[in-house]
Scaffold this motif. Structure first.
Motif, mmCIF file in Angstrom:
data_model
loop_
_atom_site.group_PDB
_atom_site.id
_atom_site.type_symbol
_atom_site.label_atom_id
_atom_site.label_comp_id
_atom_site.label_asym_id
_atom_site.label_seq_id
_atom_site.Cartn_x
_atom_site.Cartn_y
_atom_site.Cartn_z
ATOM 1 N N MET A 14 1.323 -1.048 0.052
ATOM 2 C CA MET A 14 -0.351 -0.119 -0.451
ATOM 3 C C MET A 14 1.002 0.995 -0.042
ATOM 4 O O MET A 14 0.581 1.853 -0.659
ATOM 5 C CB MET A 14 -1.005 -0.245 1.399
ATOM 6 C CG MET A 14 -1.108 1.519 1.238
ATOM 7 S SD MET A 14 -2.990 0.914 1.977
ATOM 8 C CE MET A 14 -4.225 2.173 1.540
ATOM 9 N N SER A 15 2.335 1.128 0.549
ATOM 10 C CA SER A 15 2.569 2.188 0.895
ATOM 11 C C SER A 15 3.514 1.789 -0.142
ATOM 12 O O SER A 15 4.357 0.894 -0.492
ATOM 13 C CB SER A 15 3.172 2.443 1.965
ATOM 14 O OG SER A 15 4.392 1.904 1.999
ATOM 15 N N VAL A 16 4.147 3.711 -0.966
ATOM 16 C CA VAL A 16 4.770 3.932 -2.210
ATOM 17 C C VAL A 16 5.609 4.845 -1.873
ATOM 18 O O VAL A 16 6.378 5.775 -0.756
ATOM 19 C CB VAL A 16 3.968 4.343 -2.627
ATOM 20 C CG1 VAL A 16 4.921 4.802 -4.542
ATOM 21 C CG2 VAL A 16 2.210 4.064 -3.243
ATOM 22 N N SER A 17 6.987 4.002 -1.746
ATOM 23 C CA SER A 17 8.594 4.693 -1.315
ATOM 24 C C SER A 17 9.166 4.954 -2.852
ATOM 25 O O SER A 17 9.849 4.222 -3.499
ATOM 26 C CB SER A 17 8.856 3.906 0.127
ATOM 27 O OG SER A 17 10.398 4.649 -0.186
ATOM 28 N N THR A 18 9.470 6.342 -2.425
ATOM 29 C CA THR A 18 10.032 6.659 -3.804
ATOM 30 C C THR A 18 11.678 7.713 -3.896
ATOM 31 O O THR A 18 12.206 7.327 -4.719
ATOM 32 C CB THR A 18 9.363 7.518 -4.886
ATOM 33 O OG1 THR A 18 8.912 8.978 -4.500
ATOM 34 C CG2 THR A 18 7.560 7.167 -5.125
ATOM 35 N N ALA A 19 12.113 7.479 -2.521
ATOM 36 C CA ALA A 19 12.786 7.829 -2.023
ATOM 37 C C ALA A 19 13.914 6.493 -2.628
ATOM 38 O O ALA A 19 14.265 6.037 -2.658
ATOM 39 C CB ALA A 19 13.328 7.831 -0.859
ATOM 40 N N GLU A 20 15.296 7.670 -2.551
ATOM 41 C CA GLU A 20 16.235 6.225 -3.354
ATOM 42 C C GLU A 20 16.680 5.477 -2.175
ATOM 43 O O GLU A 20 16.861 5.914 -1.151
ATOM 44 C CB GLU A 20 16.939 7.055 -3.835
ATOM 45 C CG GLU A 20 18.258 8.153 -2.883
ATOM 46 C CD GLU A 20 17.915 9.427 -3.249
ATOM 47 O OE1 GLU A 20 18.075 10.512 -3.537
ATOM 48 O OE2 GLU A 20 16.366 10.125 -3.260
ATOM 49 N N PRO A 66 19.491 9.496 3.960
ATOM 50 C CA PRO A 66 20.117 9.868 4.981
ATOM 51 C C PRO A 66 18.581 9.920 5.996
ATOM 52 O O PRO A 66 18.677 10.298 5.723
ATOM 53 C CB PRO A 66 20.827 11.297 4.478
ATOM 54 C CG PRO A 66 20.709 11.523 2.991
ATOM 55 C CD PRO A 66 20.080 10.419 2.758
ATOM 56 N N GLU A 67 18.629 8.941 7.143
ATOM 57 C CA GLU A 67 17.353 9.189 7.827
ATOM 58 C C GLU A 67 16.249 9.703 7.716
ATOM 59 O O GLU A 67 16.421 10.971 8.152
ATOM 60 C CB GLU A 67 18.410 9.604 8.723
ATOM 61 C CG GLU A 67 19.336 8.430 9.276
ATOM 62 C CD GLU A 67 18.401 7.334 10.065
ATOM 63 O OE1 GLU A 67 17.593 7.498 10.651
ATOM 64 O OE2 GLU A 67 19.778 6.465 9.792
ATOM 65 N N GLN A 68 15.399 9.009 6.395
ATOM 66 C CA GLN A 68 14.297 9.783 6.736
ATOM 67 C C GLN A 68 13.014 9.281 7.255
ATOM 68 O O GLN A 68 13.352 7.902 7.946
ATOM 69 C CB GLN A 68 13.492 9.142 4.918
ATOM 70 C CG GLN A 68 14.318 9.667 3.934
ATOM 71 C CD GLN A 68 13.956 11.366 2.911
ATOM 72 O OE1 GLN A 68 12.378 11.956 4.137
ATOM 73 N NE2 GLN A 68 13.861 11.817 2.449
ATOM 74 N N PRO A 69 11.882 10.242 8.108
ATOM 75 C CA PRO A 69 10.903 9.191 8.666
ATOM 76 C C PRO A 69 10.762 8.041 7.938
ATOM 77 O O PRO A 69 9.910 7.870 7.285
ATOM 78 C CB PRO A 69 10.501 10.426 9.047
ATOM 79 C CG PRO A 69 10.370 11.455 7.940
ATOM 80 C CD PRO A 69 11.602 10.835 7.191
ATOM 81 N N PRO A 70 10.236 7.342 8.962
ATOM 82 C CA PRO A 70 9.558 6.101 8.594
ATOM 83 C C PRO A 70 8.385 5.869 7.546
ATOM 84 O O PRO A 70 7.350 7.080 7.791
ATOM 85 C CB PRO A 70 9.058 4.784 9.218
ATOM 86 C CG PRO A 70 8.918 5.929 10.393
ATOM 87 C CD PRO A 70 10.179 7.470 10.261
ATOM 88 N N ALA A 71 8.476 5.657 6.270
ATOM 89 C CA ALA A 71 7.016 5.817 5.378
ATOM 90 C C ALA A 71 6.176 5.732 6.348
ATOM 91 O O ALA A 71 5.504 4.987 6.512
ATOM 92 C CB ALA A 71 7.509 5.036 4.480
ATOM 93 N N PRO A 72 5.375 6.411 6.075
ATOM 94 C CA PRO A 72 3.864 6.902 6.316
ATOM 95 C C PRO A 72 2.892 6.174 6.042
ATOM 96 O O PRO A 72 2.414 5.412 4.428
ATOM 97 C CB PRO A 72 3.065 7.898 5.666
ATOM 98 C CG PRO A 72 4.054 9.465 5.193
ATOM 99 C CD PRO A 72 5.419 7.761 4.837
#
Lengths: 617, 342
Positions: free
Chosen positions: B1-7, B11-17
């Motif tokens: 369901m969750s889509v993550s497009t960050a490479e 560096p230390e992004q908050p967890p995918a919502p």
């Protein structure tokens, strides 16, 4: 620690919809200290302090103040417990006088009626204490709406102080302050510390932390990572803790060396590390080469003798692929110039040519049609419709272009367009249908830039787009800007951050009172030059003369106080090398890096730049 | 369901919502809440009076709801457009439309089309005046449209001399009340058609997306190249136009007109929109909710009538009190909606 700390927060959790803001954070701080809370945007530091002030109710966890459990049902309860806060968003009522605002909610009464004299007695000392920050006056009876943004922020701080807090929370309170104002604030902070008040300080500016803070708690991903004593910790170490990556400070020999050579441990090299990442955008494109090329091509945007409210015969040219900066002191017409070019403010005279053709946009709609994009600084008020889905925010400027016959939208087509942009700019989201308000500040700002991609703008106007976002997000956003420039767009960037201008721009125009007073490019393009250039003019007018940076003498802000009393201080030599003591940057504490350090970016910075940029160059 | 497009390795992004579960969202959805309440009230009514569950009764109920539903279309648009947007003049405008149309129809089919166009044209004039007042002269919408009620009512009195003339064309009567397809009167088909159109307009047209954006944050919309004035202008004109359509339907249903024909719709249209989840702050809501809201209000009113609450020496008073209390109760449930992150 053996004795329980003055303030302790433990196991604090908070979720907003699908986003975890706090994942069990612990926090402790002592009375009579200045304690910084650091972390990238979205790390939960603002939420943590909002839990403390009762604005946000945590899902789990407890707050103990002097071993007494604090169970606030709202800010009123925490105020009664002695917790007072200054937020990023201002909470003043514009139509009230400053004095009325200061005592709002704590109005002294006599026989059930408001007692204005008691109110004055209570609020006036603070206004008088901050008089230097109001340009020497005490604006007790002035309407808050008539104050400038910096003065409003000072009034906001006074409002928190009138409540005699035992805990004072300063959440990005220095962001819109001028140097002199920051200095007064830091003086007061030092006094409060002596009186046993706990001051919690959120900022993105490491050097400010250096200047006033005793301890720093670093947060990441909604948790506290560690707490350190500031004077025992190197700046690079702080940055490393924040980013969770390797210490970039070591990778910047130029900056570090310059700092060390000057005043060891004074904080001069602090931010050499952090915003070094922001340099990525420029370095990746190899600024020098690009600028050379740019000189051969015809200008894309030509502005001649543009006049308007607060604009005085501004002329400039921008070539395709060029990033032109607008610098100078804050509020010298940079915002007005950008808004006028975008058709959002009335133009009174002069001409604007785009691709050699005269244009005269009377509204943003017409400007967008001409191929102009505008990125405002205040994303919540100007850049996003916070309650609407991410998808709609992405689509807004270009939604008409993808509609069949101009009336029928396809959800799939809209989602594909948004996803394509999100991928290019590296935005993380749960679902495109979630409100954009569920994203962190950095990701929100990327959407404010990214939403223009589908309109394929020829000119991108940016008005302080990196205000209040952390260094990592800033670097990523400027990588996006560099990508736009690389695809042939002309970028005009107004910024209150000189370091940002030096790192991102090919050329910087310095504005003063609506006029362009200097152009800085090539080897001259250093922070010191920009500061000197902005100050030189100011000096001639006898206002806002250079004052020593608060952080100059270490943690005691009073150290530099005498500088203020020297009106005849010579203007800085723009060519001076090394750390120039008086030419503090406009943000009071960003520290400085020598021109030498700037001219030769460390290899690591270049390396980082190329990864950040994803081969856009 | 969750889509993550960050490479990877960013560096230390908050967890995918992550999104809350579907059920969780459903019980907080105003459309679901008001829909459930409407069904509940209808069930109670059917228990009190078994004939209430008859097909014919249901059709009558929906027909009555349709007038409110159509008049509330414009109200919904104006409220979504934000800036304290509200159109209190919809009731008076509906009356105006019915009175003009009845005069020109005069009980025959001859002038049908002309009468309809004339009536709707008059309504558009009201809408334009509202829009100009709000946009050009910056009169608060509440005050502007309240003032328009007086103007329109005064005009009606001048125009009719206090005694409206004429009656509905037979064609209009058939169109509204006659059995057309599957035993369902034309007015319901029309309402269905308009509902689909309006829901599509809001969800799948650039106008709809811009309307929400203007309502949610006018400055952002303006700085994104949206002609905010044009969007709001359209909302006010459409509001009066749909009020006029509602007036025509009322004329076809009651066949004769009176000068207070649309008065009740002034606040009920606002209530229908708000109960359906359209927030008065603007930028939130939709027409599907308003449809449910209109049905809920109609069921509630009918229920109170068949329970014979009121009447006698107290008049309408007890019914109005209960009516108001139920509305407040339903709206309280919305207060529990998740807070937006600031």
């Amino acid at each position: 620690m053996d004795t329980p700390p003055f303030l302790r927060m433990s196991g604090v959790r908070k979720r907003y919809g699908g986003v975890t803001a706090l994942a069990g954070a612990d926090f402790g701080a002592e009375a009579g200290s200045v304690h910084a809370v650091l972390g990238p945007n979205g790390s939960g530091k603002s939420t943590l302090l909002k839990v403390l002030t009762g604005v946000v109710r945590p899902d789990a966890g407890e707050v103990l103040l002097e071993d007494r459990r604090l169970r606030p049902r709202g800010p009123r309860d925490t105020l009664a417990a002695g917790v007072s806060a200054v937020y990023q968003e201002l909470s003043l009522i514009e139509d009230f006088s400053v004095l009325d605002n200061l005592v709002l909610g704590v109005e002294p009464t006599r026989f059930g009626l408001r007692d204005r004299r008691a109110a004055r007695e209570r609020a006036l000392p603070w206004l008088e204490r901050f008089a230097p920050a109001f340009g020497g006056r005490v604006p007790a009876e002035e309407r808050v709406g008539d104050l400038d943004p910096g003065e409003r922020q000072v009034a906001e701080i006074c409002k928190a102080l009138v409540r005699d807090p035992r805990v004072l929370v300063l959440d990005e309170a220095t962001a819109s302050l001028r140097r002199a104002q920051v200095r007064v604030l830091f003086d007061v902070v030092a006094e409060l510390r002596e009186r046993g008040v706990l001051i919690l300080f959120i900022t993105h500016r490491l050097a400010e932390i250096r200047a006033v803070c005793d301890f720093a708690t670093i947060m990441r991903n909604g948790r506290d990572v560690t707490t350190v004593a500031v004077d025992e910790t190197a700046e690079g170490e702080l940055v490393e803790l924040m980013s969770g990556g390797p210490a970039p400070a070591a990778a910047h020999p130029g900056g570090a060396a310059a700092g060390a050579a000057e005043t060891p441990g004074s904080g001069a090299a602090v931010e050499a590390a952090a915003p070094g990442a922001a340099a990525s955008a420029r370095s990746a494109l190899d600024g020098a080469d690009r600028a050379d090329q740019a000189h051969e091509t015809a200008p894309l945007l030509e502005v001649e003798e543009l006049t308007g409210d607060r604009l005085d015969h501004v002329s400039l040219q921008v070539r395709p692929g060029e990033v032109l900066g607008l610098g100078g002191l804050q509020g010298q017409g940079q915002s007005e110039l950008l808004a006028t070019l975008f058709g959002a403010r009335r133009r009174l005279g002069g001409s604007v040519r785009l691709f050699g053709r005269a244009i005269r946009p009377r509204s943003p709609k017409q400007a967008v049609r001409e191929g102009i994009a505008y990125v405002p600084g205040n994303r919540g008020l100007q850049g996003l419709a916070l309650g609407r889905p991410i998808l709609e925010n992405f689509a807004l400027p270009s939604v008409g272009r993808r509609a069949t016959l101009g009336v029928a939208l396809s959800k799939r087509r809209e989602a594909a367009a948004a996803r394509a942009v999100a991928e290019r700019i590296g935005t993380r989201y749960g679902s495109l249908d979630d409100p954009v308000s569920t994203l962190s500040g950095g990701n929100q700002q990327k959407i404010v830039v990214g939403k223009w991609f589908p309109t394929e703008p020829a000119v991108v106007l940016m008005d302080d787009p990196a205000k209040g976002i952390d260094v990592g997000a800033k670097a990523e956003m400027f990588a996006v800007v560099a990508e736009l420039a690389a695809s042939g767009a002309a970028v005009v960037l107004g910024s209150s951050d000189d370091r940002e201008l030096v790192e991102v721009c090919d050329r910087v125009l310095v504005l003063f009172e609506g006029r362009i007073v200097d152009e800085v490019a090539g080897d001259r393009l250093t922070e010191d030059t920009l500061i000197a250039s902005a100050m030189h003019v100011t000096d001639a007018n006898g206002a806002g003369r250079p004052v020593p940076e608060p952080g100059e003498g270490g943690p005691t802000p009073q150290a530099g106080a005498d500088g203020d009393a020297d009106p005849d201080g010579p203007p800085r030599d723009p060519g001076a090398t090394g750390r120039s003591a008086g030419a503090d940057d406009s943000n009071a504490a960003r520290g400085a890096e020598s021109p030498a350090g700037r001219a030769e970016p460390g290899p690591a910075r270049r390396a980082q730049a190329s990864t950040d940029n994803g081969g856009a160059a | 369901m969750s889509v993550s497009t960050a490479e990877p390795g960013a560096p230390e992004q908050p967890p995918a919502p992550t999104r809350p579960p579907l059920l969780h969202r459903l019980v907080r959805d105003p459309v679901v809440i008001s829909g459930s309440v409407a069904v509940l009230l209808w069930g109670v009514a059917a228990l009190v009076s078994p004939s209430f569950a008859d097909w014919n009764q249901l059709v009558t109920l929906m027909t009555v709801a349709s007038f409110l539903g159509v008049i509330s279309i414009g109200q919904t648009l104006v409220i979504i457009a934000g800036g304290e947007g509200i159109d209190l003049s919809v009731g008076a405008t509906a009356t105006l439309s019915a009175i003009v149309a009845s005069r020109f129809m005069d009980g025959t089919n001859d002038g049908f089309l002309g009468a309809v166009l004339l009536a709707l044209g008059a309504c558009c004039v009201v809408g334009v005046v509202n829009a100009v007042g709000v946009l050009a002269f910056r009169v608060p919408p509440l005050v502007m449209t309240l003032g328009m009620i007086a103007v329109v009512t005064g005009f009606i009195r001048l125009y009719t001399g206090g005694r409206p003339e004429g009656s509905a064309a037979p064609l209009l009567r058939t169109l509204v009340a006659g059995d057309t397809v599957a035993g369902i009167p034309g007015v319901l088909w029309l309402w269905l058609g308009l509902s689909v159109l309006v829901v599509w307009l809001l969800r799948r047209s650039p106008f709809g997306w811009r309307l929400y954006a203007v309502g949610a944050n006018r400055t952002t919309a303006y700085l994104s190249g949206v002609n905010t004035a044009a969007v709001k202008f359209s909302a006010y004109v459409l509001s009066s136009l749909f009020a006029g359509v509602g007036g025509l339907l009322l004329l076809g249903y009651s066949q004769n007109v009176y000068t207070s024909l649309g008065t009740d719709y002034m606040l009920n249209s606002v209530a229908a929109a708000v109960i359906g989840g359209t927030a008065l702050i603007g930028g939130v809501g939709g027409y599907l909710g308003t449809v449910i809201g209109a049905i809920l209000l109609t069921v509630l009113d009918s229920l109170l009538r068949i329970m014979q609450i009121g009447g006698g020496e107290w008049g309408d008073a007890p019914r109005q009190i209960i009516y108001g209390l139920v509305l407040v109760t339903v709206l309280t449930a919305y207060g529990r909606q998740k807070r937006l992150r600031q």
